[in-house]
Design an enzyme around this catalytic site. Structure first.
Site, mmCIF file in Angstrom:
data_model
loop_
_atom_site.group_PDB
_atom_site.id
_atom_site.type_symbol
_atom_site.label_atom_id
_atom_site.label_comp_id
_atom_site.label_asym_id
_atom_site.label_seq_id
_atom_site.Cartn_x
_atom_site.Cartn_y
_atom_site.Cartn_z
ATOM 1 C CG HIS A 102 -1.926 -1.053 1.275
ATOM 2 N ND1 HIS A 102 -3.070 -0.996 0.511
ATOM 3 C CD2 HIS A 102 -1.988 -2.220 1.957
ATOM 4 C CE1 HIS A 102 -3.793 -2.081 0.732
ATOM 5 N NE2 HIS A 102 -3.158 -2.842 1.604
ATOM 6 C CB ALA A 143 12.384 -21.848 8.328
ATOM 7 C CB THR A 148 13.723 -6.508 2.328
ATOM 8 O OG1 THR A 148 15.118 -6.569 2.653
ATOM 9 C CG2 THR A 148 12.904 -6.895 3.553
ATOM 10 C CE LYS A 149 20.620 -7.559 0.656
ATOM 11 N NZ LYS A 149 21.867 -6.825 0.970
#
Length: 202
Positions: A102, A143, A148-149
């Site tokens: 969002h 796990a 994020t990159k």
């Protein structure tokens, strides 16, 4: 329309598909098929999915050979943006693959980015793959990781929040393999190519 095409392909010979995929990592099983095709759980997906997993935007998702995201329970596969998962890559339980966040100033809007996962990858339980991430071939996601990159070079084990490389994998020791019968979910390669050309946006 998509559901009709899928029914055309495998209602007539479900037992054949079950037999030909029986030694694969994501075999076609009657119970899973029944939940999808008869009871309607994840009915738009062209690959087997557990009834507790959720998929959106199937037209934006490419699932490679013997690759069925959501095959294990509790997964969330969000195809607002494009998702590409290469051949023989496996997705464990409770994995999220997210292609849109969002907007922080207007939560009604999405910021969309594709996710690419290479061949022979393994995404561990309770992991999250975030928008814009690319994982190269033979990437193992530990796990509980939050990726994020990108790690587009592949041949590595990544883990943590945010995920980072914890070990490099010796490329020479990696063993690419192929199944005797190659299926994209419920569809053999020939059927899938026809389906992809008509219905997928990938």
């Amino acid at each position: 329309m998509i559901s009709k095409l899928i029914k055309k392909f495998f209602f007539k010979d479900l037992s054949k598909r079950m037999l030909e995929t029986s030694y694969s990592q994501t075999p076609v099983k009657f119970k899973m098929w029944f939940y999808q095709r008869v009871l309607g759980f994840n009915k738009e997906a062209y690959w087997p999915m557990h009834f507790t997993s959720i998929v959106t935007g199937v037209k934006n998702i490419y699932a490679g050979i013997d690759t069925s995201p959501g095959y294990m329970p509790g997964c969330y596969i969000q195809g607002i943006g494009k998702i590409y998962i290469g051949d023989y890559s496996q997705i464990s339980s409770n994995v999220g693959i997210i292609t849109a966040n969002h907007n922080i100033y207007d939560t009604r809007k999405h910021e969309v980015k594709s996710v690419i996962i290479g061949k022979y990858c393994w995404v561990g339980m309770n992991s999250m793959i975030l928008p814009g991430v690319e994982l190269g071939d033979f990437t193992i996601v530990g796990a509980g990781s939050v990726v994020t990159k990108s790690f587009s070079e592949g041949y590595c084990i990544i883990a943590g929040n945010p995920a980072k490389v914890i070990k490099k994998i010796d490329k020479e020791k990696c063993k690419p393999f192929k199944n005797n019968y190659e299926y994209h979910g419920y569809l053999n390669t020939h059927e899938f190519n026809e389906y992809k050309d008509k219905y997928l946006n990938v």
